[in-house]
Design a protein around this motif. Sequence first.
Motif, PDB file in Angstrom:
ATOM      1  N   VAL A 168       0.825  -1.209   0.000  1.00 28.46           N
ATOM      2  CA  VAL A 168       0.000   0.000   0.000  1.00 28.46           C
ATOM      3  C   VAL A 168       0.861   1.263   0.000  1.00 28.46           C
ATOM      4  N   LEU A 169       2.034   1.194   0.595  1.00 26.99           N
ATOM      5  CA  LEU A 169       2.926   2.359   0.578  1.00 26.99           C
ATOM      6  C   LEU A 169       3.391   2.663  -0.842  1.00 26.99           C
ATOM      7  N   VAL A 170       3.796   1.627  -1.569  1.00 23.99           N
ATOM      8  CA  VAL A 170       4.260   1.834  -2.944  1.00 23.99           C
ATOM      9  C   VAL A 170       3.094   2.247  -3.847  1.00 23.99           C
ATOM     10  N   ALA A 171       1.920   1.682  -3.609  1.00 26.77           N
ATOM     11  CA  ALA A 171       0.751   2.042  -4.426  1.00 26.77           C
ATOM     12  C   ALA A 171       0.364   3.500  -4.235  1.00 26.77           C
ATOM     13  N   ASN A 172       0.593   4.023  -3.028  1.00 28.55           N
ATOM     14  CA  ASN A 172       0.202   5.399  -2.718  1.00 28.55           C
ATOM     15  C   ASN A 172       1.270   6.385  -3.179  1.00 28.55           C
ATOM     16  N   THR A 173       1.582   6.337  -4.466  1.00 30.09           N
ATOM     17  CA  THR A 173       2.572   7.259  -5.023  1.00 30.09           C
ATOM     18  C   THR A 173       1.954   8.091  -6.147  1.00 30.09           C
ATOM     19  N   ALA A 174       1.742   7.470  -7.296  1.00 32.33           N
ATOM     20  CA  ALA A 174       1.265   8.207  -8.467  1.00 32.33           C
ATOM     21  C   ALA A 174       0.023   9.058  -8.225  1.00 32.33           C
ATOM     22  N   PRO A 175      -0.939   8.638  -7.368  1.00 35.34           N
ATOM     23  CA  PRO A 175      -2.135   9.465  -7.188  1.00 35.34           C
ATOM     24  C   PRO A 175      -1.939  10.691  -6.283  1.00 35.34           C
ATOM     25  N   VAL A 176      -0.812  10.797  -5.559  1.00 32.24           N
ATOM     26  CA  VAL A 176      -0.681  11.792  -4.495  1.00 32.24           C
ATOM     27  C   VAL A 176      -0.747  13.234  -4.994  1.00 32.24           C
ATOM     28  N   ALA A 177      -0.210  13.513  -6.180  1.00 33.77           N
ATOM     29  CA  ALA A 177      -0.201  14.895  -6.688  1.00 33.77           C
ATOM     30  C   ALA A 177      -1.599  15.463  -6.816  1.00 33.77           C
ATOM     31  N   PHE A 178      -2.579  14.584  -7.110  1.00 38.78           N
ATOM     32  CA  PHE A 178      -3.964  15.025  -7.268  1.00 38.78           C
ATOM     33  C   PHE A 178      -4.810  14.632  -6.063  1.00 38.78           C
ATOM     34  N   GLY A 179      -4.164  14.406  -4.907  1.00 39.08           N
ATOM     35  CA  GLY A 179      -4.866  13.976  -3.712  1.00 39.08           C
ATOM     36  C   GLY A 179      -5.729  15.059  -3.102  1.00 39.08           C
ATOM     37  N   ALA A 180      -6.756  14.620  -2.362  1.00 34.92           N
ATOM     38  CA  ALA A 180      -7.686  15.536  -1.684  1.00 34.92           C
ATOM     39  C   ALA A 180      -8.179  16.623  -2.629  1.00 34.92           C
ATOM     40  N   MET A 181      -8.739  16.192  -3.742  1.00 40.62           N
ATOM     41  CA  MET A 181      -9.237  17.110  -4.772  1.00 40.62           C
ATOM     42  C   MET A 181      -8.122  18.006  -5.308  1.00 40.62           C
ATOM     43  N   ALA A 182      -6.937  17.415  -5.491  1.00 43.73           N
ATOM     44  CA  ALA A 182      -5.774  18.092  -6.081  1.00 43.73           C
ATOM     45  C   ALA A 182      -5.350  19.328  -5.293  1.00 43.73           C
ATOM     46  N   ILE A 183      -5.480  19.270  -3.977  1.00 49.03           N
ATOM     47  CA  ILE A 183      -5.143  20.439  -3.162  1.00 49.03           C
ATOM     48  C   ILE A 183      -3.656  20.799  -3.230  1.00 49.03           C
ATOM     49  N   PRO A 184      -2.711  19.836  -3.450  1.00 54.69           N
ATOM     50  CA  PRO A 184      -1.318  20.275  -3.627  1.00 54.69           C
ATOM     51  C   PRO A 184      -1.153  21.212  -4.824  1.00 54.69           C
ATOM     52  N   ILE A 185      -1.857  20.928  -5.906  1.00 54.18           N
ATOM     53  CA  ILE A 185      -1.745  21.753  -7.112  1.00 54.18           C
ATOM     54  C   ILE A 185      -2.450  23.089  -6.921  1.00 54.18           C
ATOM     55  N   THR A 186      -3.617  23.068  -6.287  1.00 57.03           N
ATOM     56  CA  THR A 186      -4.335  24.310  -5.998  1.00 57.03           C
ATOM     57  C   THR A 186      -3.487  25.220  -5.121  1.00 57.03           C
ATOM     58  N   THR A 187      -2.834  24.655  -4.123  1.00 58.48           N
ATOM     59  CA  THR A 187      -1.973  25.438  -3.228  1.00 58.48           C
ATOM     60  C   THR A 187      -0.816  26.053  -3.995  1.00 58.48           C
ATOM     61  N   ALA A 188      -0.175  25.255  -4.847  1.00 55.56           N
ATOM     62  CA  ALA A 188       0.946  25.770  -5.640  1.00 55.56           C
ATOM     63  C   ALA A 188       0.493  26.905  -6.550  1.00 55.56           C
ATOM     64  N   GLY A 189      -0.685  26.760  -7.144  1.00 57.02           N
ATOM     65  CA  GLY A 189      -1.195  27.808  -8.014  1.00 57.02           C
ATOM     66  C   GLY A 189      -1.466  29.099  -7.276  1.00 57.02           C
TER      67      GLY A 189
END
Length: 555
Positions: A168-189
């Motif tokens: 589960v740790l390895v699986a939880n990689t590729a989706p993280v950038a768009f996690g929690a409704m893509a809040i990492p990207i929204t924050t960066a923007g």
Amino acid sequence: METELLAVTYTPSTTAVAGNLTATALLGLVPLLTFFVLLAGLKLKAWYSGLGALAVALVVAVVGFGMPAPLAGLSALQGFTFGLFPVMWIVVTAIWFYELTVVSGRFEDLRHVFNSVGHGDMRIQAMLIAFCFGGMLEALAGFGAPVAITGAMLIAIGMPPIRAAVTVLVANTAPVAFGAMAIPITTAGNLTGIPATEIAAVVGRQTPVLAWFVPILLLLLVDGRRGVRQVWPIALVTGFAFAIAQYWCSSHFSYELTDVVASLVGLAAAVVMLRFWRPSTPDDQHSHVTAEPIGAARTAMALFPYLLVIVVFGIAKLWTLGVDVPKWLASTDIKIEWPGLYGNLLTASGDPSTGAIYTLPWLSNPGTLLLFSGIVVGIVYTVFSGGGRFPMTLRLTLSTFPETLWKMRLSVATVATVLGLAYVMNHSGQTVAIGTWLAGTGAIFALLSPILGWLGTAVTGSDTSANALFARLQQTAGQAAGIDPTLLVAANTSGGVVGKLISPQNLTIAATAVGRPGSEPLLLRKVVGYSVGMLALLCVLVYLQSTPVLSWMLP
């Protein structure tokens, strides 16, 4: 006297310390080093570490950079506010939305859906649960929820605890950038002023490269080379479908829904594939759980919340027939010139800094859309309560929200303090000085760029926090080095996804979920190689995307 102090203007400088860029940048690094030392070295709680680093940042801003103390304090207050709304508003409503499926009893049906798809083969079930369902949980909740929930589910189908945790740790990689409704990207923007849609489009040309082969990697973890040899077709199809959907949704649909869509598409591809192909399943890879036939109606109810979210966000982001819904929602945003800060914080040209304008997206915010979606889910689940089998009421729907908020209180405090730290560093010029100094490495900085996101997420456990710390720095370095700033901000986000699996918080969550508390050092040894290997791949990819070799990949 207070009015006079607030009337003092301030213009950030990259040579504030002794007229020297290097000295200025090194002093600007002190708050970040403080945060990492307190968190990773002294093992303090994340929000304590954030407060300590914020205090140091305020001192550095006032004493080292010459920023008036009232302006420094107002910068921290603006960061706190942004951390609470929109950032944590999105996260809290996303987790509340997920909790509705749990308290209604429908989550168990969703688990049966995933179990039935794999036809009793533990390797396929593990891949679909950890990757597809984990990706959906990352999209809606994030913050460790996917690891905790899918880890327990893998134990239930008979997987050994340590193997389940590593999977589960390895699986939880590729989706993280768009996690929690893509809040990492929204924050960066929000921090950089670069449209979040543009950052998402570039991230959607990076993380799908990981998503494509992660399912194959999961087979290797679950059943070694035999698993890859016997089950690779379904893994290849699932990963490819997920990757294509992640790429398409990040650029052409609603970037906030990227992982929801990608997870459903990946699952659908697996279902279709398994109608025409099945692996030979060794005795030791048969699941311990017999798939319970739950019928079409219960299956539809289990999937309803996620399909509803896609429809609601699709309308909010894309509907232009008759009424331009995205434009109308954007028109409701309230822009506030931060009192005492706007007009006193100036750019190098002497103009008021737009960074001192706070946007309140009260209606267009993904959190508000999730709130609406959750209320609809509560109503539907109440109407179709199954004669007591799924005892949902509107009262339970509403009471779950404050309970979720209480559970999230430390995460709320952490994000608020980290964003307070980020705003003080940004407004005072600390971040710009560090970025300008790092840009001295020239074009090679593109190769190193993902490492900052990896480091930030590995230490904080959050890609959102990593972007809060480093997004503006990446932007400044890119501008100074002649590298596309959007590429580097996206690289910070993508680098963070492979830092997540070695973060102490995630390791602890995984160890607890599989009933092996104290096994964090063992888990770290088992996953660190995968983390570094995927990071190296991203570093090379980003560097080549900054050159004519792969620049064609970028939007």
